[in-house]
Design an enzyme around this catalytic site. Structure first.
Site, PDB file in Angstrom:
ATOM      1  N   ASP A   1     -25.110 -16.273   1.790  1.00 35.45           N
ATOM      2  CA  ASP A   1     -24.359 -15.016   1.701  1.00 35.45           C
ATOM      3  C   ASP A   1     -22.990 -15.196   1.044  1.00 35.45           C
ATOM      4  OD1 ASP A   1     -25.702 -12.781   2.725  1.00 35.45           O
ATOM      5  OD2 ASP A   1     -25.321 -13.370   4.802  1.00 35.45           O
TER       6      ASP A   1
ATOM      7  N   GLN B   1     -28.568 -12.352   9.748  1.00 36.72           N
ATOM      8  CA  GLN B   1     -28.508 -10.911   9.512  1.00 36.72           C
ATOM      9  C   GLN B   1     -27.446 -10.275  10.416  1.00 36.72           C
ATOM     10  OE1 GLN B   1     -30.182  -9.348   7.092  1.00 36.72           O
ATOM     11  NE2 GLN B   1     -29.471  -7.309   7.616  1.00 36.72           N
TER      12      GLN B   1
ATOM     13  N   LYS C   1     -36.031  -9.279   2.042  1.00 33.49           N
ATOM     14  CA  LYS C   1     -35.587 -10.568   1.507  1.00 33.49           C
ATOM     15  C   LYS C   1     -36.756 -11.529   1.377  1.00 33.49           C
ATOM     16  CE  LYS C   1     -30.991  -9.707   3.191  1.00 33.49           C
ATOM     17  NZ  LYS C   1     -30.043  -9.720   4.295  1.00 33.49           N
TER      18      LYS C   1
HETATM   19  N1  LIG Z   1     -25.864 -11.471   6.619  1.00 38.76           N
HETATM   20  C1  LIG Z   1     -26.063 -10.307   6.017  1.00 38.76           C
HETATM   21  N2  LIG Z   1     -26.170 -10.264   4.659  1.00 38.76           N
HETATM   22  C2  LIG Z   1     -26.396  -9.071   4.022  1.00 38.76           C
HETATM   23  O1  LIG Z   1     -26.463  -9.045   2.775  1.00 38.76           O
HETATM   24  C3  LIG Z   1     -26.542  -7.877   4.796  1.00 38.76           C
HETATM   25  C4  LIG Z   1     -26.440  -7.990   6.203  1.00 38.76           C
HETATM   26  N3  LIG Z   1     -26.196  -9.195   6.771  1.00 38.76           N
HETATM   27  N4  LIG Z   1     -26.572  -6.883   6.977  1.00 38.76           N
HETATM   28  C5  LIG Z   1     -26.892  -5.592   6.418  1.00 38.76           C
HETATM   29  C6  LIG Z   1     -26.416  -5.425   4.993  1.00 38.76           C
HETATM   30  C7  LIG Z   1     -27.103  -4.340   4.219  1.00 38.76           C
HETATM   31  N5  LIG Z   1     -27.732  -4.972   3.070  1.00 38.76           N
HETATM   32  C8  LIG Z   1     -28.543  -4.347   2.139  1.00 38.76           C
HETATM   33  C9  LIG Z   1     -29.182  -5.022   1.124  1.00 38.76           C
HETATM   34  C10 LIG Z   1     -30.030  -4.390   0.235  1.00 38.76           C
HETATM   35  C11 LIG Z   1     -30.268  -3.029   0.360  1.00 38.76           C
HETATM   36  C12 LIG Z   1     -31.211  -2.359  -0.578  1.00 38.76           C
HETATM   37  O2  LIG Z   1     -31.884  -2.998  -1.358  1.00 38.76           O
HETATM   38  N6  LIG Z   1     -31.313  -1.011  -0.532  1.00 38.76           N
HETATM   39  C13 LIG Z   1     -32.177  -0.224  -1.368  1.00 38.76           C
HETATM   40  C14 LIG Z   1     -32.804   0.896  -0.588  1.00 38.76           C
HETATM   41  C15 LIG Z   1     -33.611   0.436   0.603  1.00 38.76           C
HETATM   42  C16 LIG Z   1     -34.883  -0.263   0.215  1.00 38.76           C
HETATM   43  O3  LIG Z   1     -35.530   0.153  -0.747  1.00 38.76           O
HETATM   44  O4  LIG Z   1     -35.240  -1.221   0.941  1.00 38.76           O
HETATM   45  C17 LIG Z   1     -31.361   0.364  -2.499  1.00 38.76           C
HETATM   46  O5  LIG Z   1     -30.141   0.456  -2.383  1.00 38.76           O
HETATM   47  O6  LIG Z   1     -31.973   0.757  -3.491  1.00 38.76           O
HETATM   48  C18 LIG Z   1     -29.632  -2.328   1.349  1.00 38.76           C
HETATM   49  C19 LIG Z   1     -28.762  -2.981   2.223  1.00 38.76           C
HETATM   50  C20 LIG Z   1     -27.497  -6.324   3.156  1.00 38.76           C
HETATM   51  N7  LIG Z   1     -26.768  -6.631   4.230  1.00 38.76           N
END
Ligand SMILES: Nc1nc(=O)c2c([nH]1)NC[C@@H]1CN(c3ccc(C(=O)N[C@@H](CCC(=O)O)C(=O)O)cc3)C=[N+]21
Length: 286
Positions: free
Chosen positions: A120, A97, A53
């Site tokens: 969020d 988070q 982020k």
């Molecule tokens: N308050 C809060 N807000 C959230 O938005 C939140 C959270 N807590 N806790 C955990 C989950 C999980 N999450 C992700 C976001 C982006 C990828 C992401 O970008 N993933 C890549 C792969 C991993 C990478 O390349 O870093 C993809 O899907 O291509 C994954 C998981 C947001 N979350």
């Protein structure tokens, strides 16, 4: 592979380009949007997400405000951190988070965030505003999915959409978003109590799976040509003993679906782009 892949990474990059221009326009008014993150503990997965982020912020010119607390932080320490961010004029929006360590009260924490700084879109007041159709920051993952489908000309109006999963961050708010008058989709919200899941997914033009069950959606469960969105992200240990992330959609579905939003490279990058969007929108509001 027969399905066209909808590239969330490329679309997120496009959105970031647009945001960079908006951040520049804000700079001319003397405003620098700021995103805060609160990370409690040192879970490597959570650290990686938070780092991502802040990388995104740097790319578009948003200021980063990082707060890190030890895994054994008290509720009072967390409360104080939130009060500071609520009062900080440089912080236009922030996130806590999730998941939080078990001794902390997640509901209390989410309710202590100033709803106007809820990047969020998960504050109960903002979810209530979404229910009522009032203006509010929208939950990032549902918003990212709708935005990705819109930018790839997947029609929602009149579409039958099966959403699998009723979680507070994805399935439940996604159902609300898709059934707004501006989207006008017809949604079937499926969950662990659904008696014949395959009957619902087979009847859908668009199947969005956010259940957190690896490989849940298989080829026999969709109509050929359907649009499939994989929102699942579960850490599994591969046969080589290494950890990796896997989605809720069986890889073979790519042979049957018309369009597929893959994991990785789909919903995740869009979620991050919507977080930035929420912060920039808040800063533009002054
Ligand atoms: N308050 C809060 N807000 C959230 O938005 C939140 C959270 N807590 N806790 C955990 C989950 C999980 N999450 C992700 C976001 C982006 C990828 C992401 O970008 N993933 C890549 C792969 C991993 C990478 O390349 O870093 C993809 O899907 O291509 C994954 C998981 C947001 N979350």
């Amino acid at each position: 592979m027969t399905a066209t892949l909808l590239d969330g990474k490329a679309t997120a990059a496009e959105i970031k380009d647009e945001l960079r221009a908006r951040v520049k326009a804000l700079a001319e008014r003397g405003i620098v949007p700021g995103l805060g993150t609160v990370l409690v503990g040192s879970d490597p997965g959570s650290q990686a997400y938070v780092n991502g982020k802040h990388r995104d912020c740097a790319e578009v010119g948003i200021a980063s405000i990082r707060r890190e607390l030890p895994a054994d932080a008290t509720q009072a320490q967390v409360d104080e951190t939130l009060a500071e961010l609520n009062a900080d004029p440089a912080c236009h929006g922030y996130i806590v988070q999730l998941p939080l360590p078990g001794h902390l009260d997640t509901q209390r924490v989410l309710e202590l965030i100033d709803p106007d700084k809820d990047a969020d879109g998960l504050h109960p007041v903002n979810l209530g505003r979404l229910v009522l159709g009032y203006d509010a920051p929208l939950p990032c993952t549902p918003r990212g999915i709708v935005e990705l489908l819109r930018r790839h000309d997947v029609p929602l109006r009149g579409a039958n959409v099966a959403v699998v999963g009723r979680g507070n961050t994805v399935g439940r708010p996604l159902g609300l978003l898709l059934t707004r008058r501006s989207e006008n989709a017809t949604v079937t919200l499926c969950h662990t109590g659904t008696l014949d899941l395959a009957a619902h997914t087979r009847a859908a033009d668009i199947v969005i799976v956010a259940a957190g069950v690896p490989g849940l959606l298989t080829t026999d469960m969709i109509t050929p040509g359907a649009v499939v969105v994989d929102v699942g992200i579960t850490r599994v240990i591969g046969s080589d003993g290494k950890g990796r992330y896997t989605g809720d959609v069986d890889p073979e579905v790519a042979e049957v679906a018309g369009k597929l939003v893959p994991m990785p490279g789909g919903v995740g990058p869009m979620t991050r782009a919507m977080l930035l969007t929420n912060v920039v929108e808040r800063a533009e509001r002054g």
